[in-house]
Design an enzyme around this catalytic site. Sequence first.
Site, PDB file in Angstrom:
ATOM      1  N   HIS A   7       0.809  -1.224   0.000  1.00 31.26           N
ATOM      2  CA  HIS A   7       0.000   0.000   0.000  1.00 31.26           C
ATOM      3  C   HIS A   7       0.837   1.267   0.000  1.00 31.26           C
ATOM      4  CE1 HIS A   7      -4.012  -1.747   0.803  1.00 31.26           C
ATOM      5  NE2 HIS A   7      -3.346  -2.663   1.456  1.00 31.26           N
ATOM      6  N   LYS A  26      -7.833  13.842   5.060  1.00 34.06           N
ATOM      7  CA  LYS A  26      -6.948  12.681   5.017  1.00 34.06           C
ATOM      8  C   LYS A  26      -5.936  12.848   6.135  1.00 34.06           C
ATOM      9  CE  LYS A  26      -6.136  13.832   0.630  1.00 34.06           C
ATOM     10  NZ  LYS A  26      -6.334  12.633  -0.135  1.00 34.06           N
ATOM     11  N   ARG A  27      -5.148  11.798   6.406  1.00 35.20           N
ATOM     12  CA  ARG A  27      -4.106  11.963   7.430  1.00 35.20           C
ATOM     13  C   ARG A  27      -3.212  13.150   7.060  1.00 35.20           C
ATOM     14  NH1 ARG A  27      -0.891   7.008   7.068  1.00 35.20           N
ATOM     15  NH2 ARG A  27      -1.853   6.975   5.018  1.00 35.20           N
ATOM     16  N   LYS A  62       1.189  14.369   1.424  1.00 33.58           N
ATOM     17  CA  LYS A  62      -0.187  14.712   1.013  1.00 33.58           C
ATOM     18  C   LYS A  62      -0.332  16.231   0.828  1.00 33.58           C
ATOM     19  CE  LYS A  62      -2.109  10.641   3.313  1.00 33.58           C
ATOM     20  NZ  LYS A  62      -2.859   9.801   2.351  1.00 33.58           N
ATOM     21  N   THR A 122      -8.435   6.632  -1.758  1.00 32.65           N
ATOM     22  CA  THR A 122      -9.798   6.113  -1.944  1.00 32.65           C
ATOM     23  C   THR A 122     -10.792   7.252  -1.690  1.00 32.65           C
ATOM     24  OG1 THR A 122      -9.607   5.278   0.309  1.00 32.65           O
ATOM     25  CG2 THR A 122      -9.480   3.655  -1.460  1.00 32.65           C
ATOM     26  N   LYS A 176     -14.465   8.538  -3.557  1.00 34.16           N
ATOM     27  CA  LYS A 176     -15.731   8.878  -2.876  1.00 34.16           C
ATOM     28  C   LYS A 176     -16.200  10.267  -3.299  1.00 34.16           C
ATOM     29  CE  LYS A 176     -13.965   6.216   0.959  1.00 34.16           C
ATOM     30  NZ  LYS A 176     -13.182   6.270   2.191  1.00 34.16           N
TER      31      LYS A 176
HETATM   32  O1  CBF Z   1      -4.615   1.149  -0.431  1.00 35.98           O
HETATM   33  C1  CBF Z   1      -5.324   1.833   0.527  1.00 35.98           C
HETATM   34  C2  CBF Z   1      -4.595   3.095   0.936  1.00 35.98           C
HETATM   35  O2  CBF Z   1      -3.503   2.723   1.756  1.00 35.98           O
HETATM   36  C3  CBF Z   1      -2.759   3.828   2.270  1.00 35.98           C
HETATM   37  O3  CBF Z   1      -3.603   4.636   3.040  1.00 35.98           O
HETATM   38  C4  CBF Z   1      -1.668   3.300   3.205  1.00 35.98           C
HETATM   39  O4  CBF Z   1      -1.872   3.217   4.366  1.00 35.98           O
HETATM   40  N1  CBF Z   1      -0.527   2.913   2.759  1.00 35.98           N
HETATM   41  C5  CBF Z   1      -2.178   4.643   1.111  1.00 35.98           C
HETATM   42  O5  CBF Z   1      -1.481   5.750   1.611  1.00 35.98           O
HETATM   43  C6  CBF Z   1      -3.296   5.090   0.171  1.00 35.98           C
HETATM   44  O6  CBF Z   1      -2.754   5.702  -0.971  1.00 35.98           O
HETATM   45  C7  CBF Z   1      -4.128   3.892  -0.271  1.00 35.98           C
HETATM   46  O7  CBF Z   1      -5.240   4.313  -0.988  1.00 35.98           O
END
Ligand code: CBF
Length: 797
Positions: free
Chosen positions: A348, A527-528, A533, A635, A639
């Site tokens: 991820h 988002k975080r 970001k 994601t 949305k």
């Molecule tokens: O794939 C799901 C999401 O995972 C993360 O949040 C993560 O924790 N590594 C990514 O940062 C996101 O880009 C991703 O959509």
Amino acid sequence: MTPAQMKDAILHHLVYTLGKDAAHAQTYDWRMALSFAVRDKIVDRWFEATRRTYAGQHKRVYYLSMEFLIGRLLKDAIINMRLEEAAIDALQELKVDYQAILEDEPDAALGNGGLGRLAACFMESMSTIGCPAMGYGIRYENGLFRQRFENGRQVEEPEDWLSQRHAWEFERPEVSIDIGFGGHVQEIGKRANWYPSEMLIAMGHDTPIIGWRGRWGNTLRLWEARPMHGFDLQRFNRGDYAAAAEPEALARTLSRVLYPDDTTEQGKELRLKQEFFFTSASLRDILRRFESEYDDLRLLPKKAAIQMNDTHPAIAGPELVRLLVDERGIDFEEAVGIARNTLSYTNHTLLPEALERWDEGLMGRLLPRHLQLIFRINELHMKDVGTRKVTAVDDGHVKMGELSFIMAHRVNGVSALHTELMKSTVFKDLHELHPNRIVNETNGVTPRRWLLSCNPRLSTLITDAIGDDWVDDLEQLEKLEPHIDDAAFLESYAAAKRQNKNDLANWIAEKLEVGIDPEAIFDVQIKRIHEYKRQHLNLLETIAHWLEIRDNPNQGWVPRVKIFGGKAAPGYVFAKEIVRLTNDVAKVLNSDPLTSRYLKVVYPPNYNVSLAEKLIPASDLSEQISTAGKEASGTGNMKFALNGALTIGTLDGANVEIREHVKPENFFLFGMTADEVMERRRIGGHAGQAIAADPRLARAIEAIRAGRFSPDDPGRYHGIVDNLVHHDYFVVCSDFTDYWRAQREVDTAFAAPKDWARMAAFNTARSGWFSSDRTIRGYMADVWHAEAAPTVEDAAG
Ligand code: CBF
């Protein structure tokens, strides 16, 4: 279920489960009674699904994840069981406020962000599709921290979602598995006995996850850590009460909070223990179930697919090998083969600091047998591929990404761009050795929660236009395209958004005491908080825009409300400074009489799933502005697009695919590509050059540096300023000018409401591909080789 039946069921649970009579029942009691009434209906479907899985000997998918960000479950359950009308009518008769009940449910914050929310969407989609599956994770007593602001600063408090009884789970004391740590290993021939020095118990709690139309139900099994020998009576009798309770407290620590700060040695150890705790308990549960049905372990890959959600459960490889070799006597090489064919791994993130590496010393101390097996797995892999170039153990560390890759038959990325970057960067060498192993499964979101449930106005409009098949098959939304040319439809589309914005404006006025103009652009970044970001890019543009409005307050600016939401990791100092700066900027801008009717900043604290459900349907503009190459997928971006917000974004993660689907003219693109970012970084002083070339940027940075937002402490943000001017790894400065340009294009587009509504509606119509049902079907075909079972409704029909 009729409203009368629902009313009876609610009253029954109120009296006999909760022991309350209606005259004295509080919101909590009504919520629990309604939840139990709905749960009863779910349980029937859930049992039927389980019976069918056994009877049909279907392959099961096991989703191992450190996070399941499920949020509230009541509305989801009501919607998926199609009980909304019955519930609303029954409660109306009982004179109980339905919305107040929904709002009363605590948010199960068992995840940090995208990865955990994705796991929750996947669970719902697997149930909708009828894919026999089980999610395994940790039942965090306190989940992710609750965020509060004190003078603009983030303060973390424990999340107490379990302080009230959790309506959805079933405790499973009979599913108690002992888990060991430490100790020593005794090798006997090809096998070994591991004698741990510390033991505790993993006890299961099951939550049924029901799919759309109640067709299928799967289980989310979360492990709670319990002491092996609870309470020490000897010590208690000696008067040492604290010591008597110590074993329990120590065991509970393990399932207490999500992601303890791992900047300390203790934190690291606890984190590794958590990972092993839930992975080992899950694998042993899986093997127990498998062995109750089959007596040949070689069948495991045919009957079970185990997904490692990121590297957090990566110890699954060596643990499964250990269970097969040491506890079942299978030959090592064969055990590795069985494990690999059963396991798969989703990556991820490519951020180097997020790729887990465990110190060999720590691993050897906590999991001595596993470390031995990791060395053997590594040797075997090097022998098989004939090179020592790639290795899972290096420089005194176990590299969990490499280990997962080696132990999985499929490794997937989460967007097309991310998957290609995996092949060309982090896993380049491994990909060359195993060219068929990496596949792409672009993320998705469940349309039940992220449209049907959170945006009833838009959902009704869509259903009126094209029928309700879109809920089962989101790509049906394309049928909206001809309606987009119909002025009446577009007007209704815009009206739904307007009403959602009014609701949000009222909520913000009530909760945050900030008045915002519902006619303004609602520009949202939730988002975080993280440098990649680039919330600070958004802030710099906000400040530059504010200064420009001040220069010329009567120019007729397009009003905007910048909405931020997100938590900073407790140990991440820079992110916490961004949080504070956002609040400080909000304070100054919102009280500026010259500009505040044109520009406001709001930052509701404690961003979570429920808040996202409020904000997304009311958004006009979705900020997806990460440095290209850094956001694996995103994601939230999906949305927003689904709910008709236009994206301002870089070519990063799934933005690339969103832009292709919604068409470039309905997407505000800016910024460098991933390749250009890498090139740009090679230029010494790239940030300084960008600042020198753009007076707006220079002025915004100078305003922060001079303490305009922190007059009581002018040096407060020198850390941020220094970082931007001298390092700027995330190329904020170099992307600023193009971001500004794109934002002004947004202003122009928003000033033409009909065109804007058309672009927004087009986003909705073209977002169907981003359903997590599509993603899950991809995993079933390419990764798990699993098939859907005949669902309950299908069989009845
Ligand atoms: O794939 C799901 C999401 O995972 C993360 O949040 C993560 O924790 N590594 C990514 O940062 C996101 O880009 C991703 O959509």
